[in-house]
Design an enzyme around this catalytic site. Sequence first.
Site, mmCIF file in Angstrom:
data_model
loop_
_atom_site.group_PDB
_atom_site.id
_atom_site.type_symbol
_atom_site.label_atom_id
_atom_site.label_comp_id
_atom_site.label_asym_id
_atom_site.label_seq_id
_atom_site.Cartn_x
_atom_site.Cartn_y
_atom_site.Cartn_z
ATOM 1 N N CYS A 132 2.667 -7.277 1.483
ATOM 2 C CA CYS A 132 1.721 -6.605 2.369
ATOM 3 C C CYS A 132 0.890 -7.691 3.046
ATOM 4 O O CYS A 132 0.223 -8.478 2.364
ATOM 5 C CB CYS A 132 0.813 -5.680 1.553
ATOM 6 S SG CYS A 132 -0.516 -4.936 2.506
ATOM 7 N N CYS A 152 3.083 -6.358 9.764
ATOM 8 C CA CYS A 152 2.764 -5.356 8.751
ATOM 9 C C CYS A 152 4.128 -4.982 8.202
ATOM 10 O O CYS A 152 5.063 -4.703 8.969
ATOM 11 C CB CYS A 152 2.079 -4.145 9.374
ATOM 12 S SG CYS A 152 2.080 -2.696 8.288
ATOM 13 N N SER A 185 0.825 -1.209 0.000
ATOM 14 C CA SER A 185 0.000 0.000 0.000
ATOM 15 C C SER A 185 0.861 1.263 0.000
ATOM 16 O O SER A 185 0.354 2.360 -0.185
ATOM 17 C CB SER A 185 -0.879 0.003 1.253
ATOM 18 O OG SER A 185 -0.045 -0.041 2.393
#
Length: 272
Positions: free
Chosen positions: A74, A186, A11
Amino acid sequence: MKNIQILFLDSGTGGLPYMIHLKEIAPEIRCVYVGDTANFPYGEKTLEQIKFMAAETVERAIKRFNPQIVVVACNTISVAALKTLRARFSIPFVGTVPAIKLAAALTENKKIGLLATRYTIEDSYTTDLINQFASDCSVFKRGDAELISFIEHNLFTASYEEKLKAVKPAVDFFKKADVDTVVLACTHFLHLISEFKESFEKNVKIVDSRDGVIKQAMRLIKEISNTEKSNDSIFDVADMGVFVTSLRNKDDEYEYRNWCNLFNVPFLGLLN
Ligand code: DGL
């Protein structure tokens, strides 16, 4: 292994350490990176939104670059949308999922901390991973959208003290839970690994899935390079480059360019 092209997707800036790691191992592999900044933060979206946005971005990137492999660097997109992406596109995908298995193998006190996006900690894929590999452990989950936003937008200009301050709420949360192993689930958190190490006691192990993901990508690269397919597609970017899907303003552009300079990767602007 010449002429293999890989697309990395995140992202934002989270997946950059993944691409760099692959390049260190296999410098001849051509890599293009797409940060889907138009849809950042994925971790605050719903399942349906994530599936839709990821598929749309992957479709655009495949049309433009025709890669042979996609590495979804991701966790959020992987746990939510990997199945959808694999069903929709015919090229192989490598996903990034929380390193629960690794953490379960390392923990001694059976208390694991899981630091991720809100979406990832709530998703059933993550629950299944915990049930499968860490059913004898207590897993303390923390979704930290604020820290992820700090990394994406402020890390480049932040001082060391500001970085330590940014990780503190997560560190305090896990200290209170007395975990001896923390999973960085993450990809953005890899940018703060030394601050995490500095903030936790020496005996706390910090794990992530980067090495496993790149190992899997390397296995696929070897498979593909043994087939005819390896010569089919040639990127329209040089050896390595980074695109984003949106730039909010001049500051954004400056920041992404600097991020890329830091990693010695050309910043190629907007994906269109
Ligand atoms: N880097 C992404 C991950 O690994 C999440 C960031 C976001 O919320 O978009 O989950």
